[in-house]
Design an enzyme around this catalytic site. Sequence first.
Site, PDB file in Angstrom:
ATOM      1  N   CYS A 126      20.425  10.696 -10.727  1.00  0.00           N
ATOM      2  CA  CYS A 126      21.399  10.907 -11.797  1.00  0.00           C
ATOM      3  C   CYS A 126      22.702  11.400 -11.179  1.00  0.00           C
ATOM      4  CB  CYS A 126      20.862  11.922 -12.799  1.00  0.00           C
ATOM      5  SG  CYS A 126      22.043  12.367 -14.102  1.00  0.00           S
ATOM      6  N   CYS A 175      23.299  15.307 -12.361  1.00  0.00           N
ATOM      7  CA  CYS A 175      22.475  16.452 -11.956  1.00  0.00           C
ATOM      8  C   CYS A 175      21.618  16.196 -10.725  1.00  0.00           C
ATOM      9  CB  CYS A 175      21.590  16.897 -13.116  1.00  0.00           C
ATOM     10  SG  CYS A 175      20.314  15.689 -13.574  1.00  0.00           S
ATOM     11  N   CYS A 208      19.513  16.464 -17.739  1.00  0.00           N
ATOM     12  CA  CYS A 208      20.861  16.796 -18.233  1.00  0.00           C
ATOM     13  C   CYS A 208      21.289  15.961 -19.428  1.00  0.00           C
ATOM     14  CB  CYS A 208      21.881  16.658 -17.109  1.00  0.00           C
ATOM     15  SG  CYS A 208      22.201  14.953 -16.617  1.00  0.00           S
ATOM     16  N   CYS A 267      17.836  -1.227 -18.151  1.00  0.00           N
ATOM     17  CA  CYS A 267      19.140  -1.815 -17.856  1.00  0.00           C
ATOM     18  C   CYS A 267      20.177  -0.690 -17.840  1.00  0.00           C
ATOM     19  CB  CYS A 267      19.465  -2.857 -18.915  1.00  0.00           C
ATOM     20  SG  CYS A 267      20.904  -3.851 -18.561  1.00  0.00           S
TER      21      CYS A 267
END
Length: 202
Positions: A114, A117, A166, A186
């Site tokens: 991510c 985070c 997050c 996706c």
Amino acid sequence: MASSTRLTIIQSSFVSARTRLNYVSKTNHSGFACRSLSKPRNLSLSVYSMGSSSSSPKPDNVQEAEKNEFASLSENEWKKRLTPEQYYITRQKGTERAFTGEYWNSKTPGVYNCVCCDTPLFDSSTKFDSGTGWPSYYQPIGNNVKTKLDLSIIFMPRQEVVCAVCNAHLGHVFDDGPRPTGKRYCLNSAALKLNALEKTRD
């Protein structure tokens, strides 16, 4: 007799309408990162070393602690941490244009984290060529992502994919992916950060 005939006509019309609705739902996907797929091609073709900790799901207690930390961040704080594009995608539920993201055609082995985070989300071994222009995966890492109903497009309910820690918007998931899951996650490249892995030395 006339009542029975009218009932049969009404039932036939309902089935026909429902069939048309299902057809429209499937064929209108191309504009929303959800085009029907041909045969997917796995993009990870070489054998690379992988540390177990880099692609492991986070324990629930760790997730909860980090959730509290990121939940306290204000919008201004997020803007300081992210680029304008990253903020638009992850915090405002935006979508990047197809075939423009950094990772849509990437074949580099590694773990996709991510961007907000740094939670590990998807392993490159589950990445495949969906032909849509967005990076696509058939399975996330553990419980590090979650889904929720997205009704932002009228008559086209979708499942939004977000970071479990997050709550960053990542993309959407569809039921037209390859085996073994049949899922296609996706995603937006701007929501991801690739931690590339080195080749194993002989």
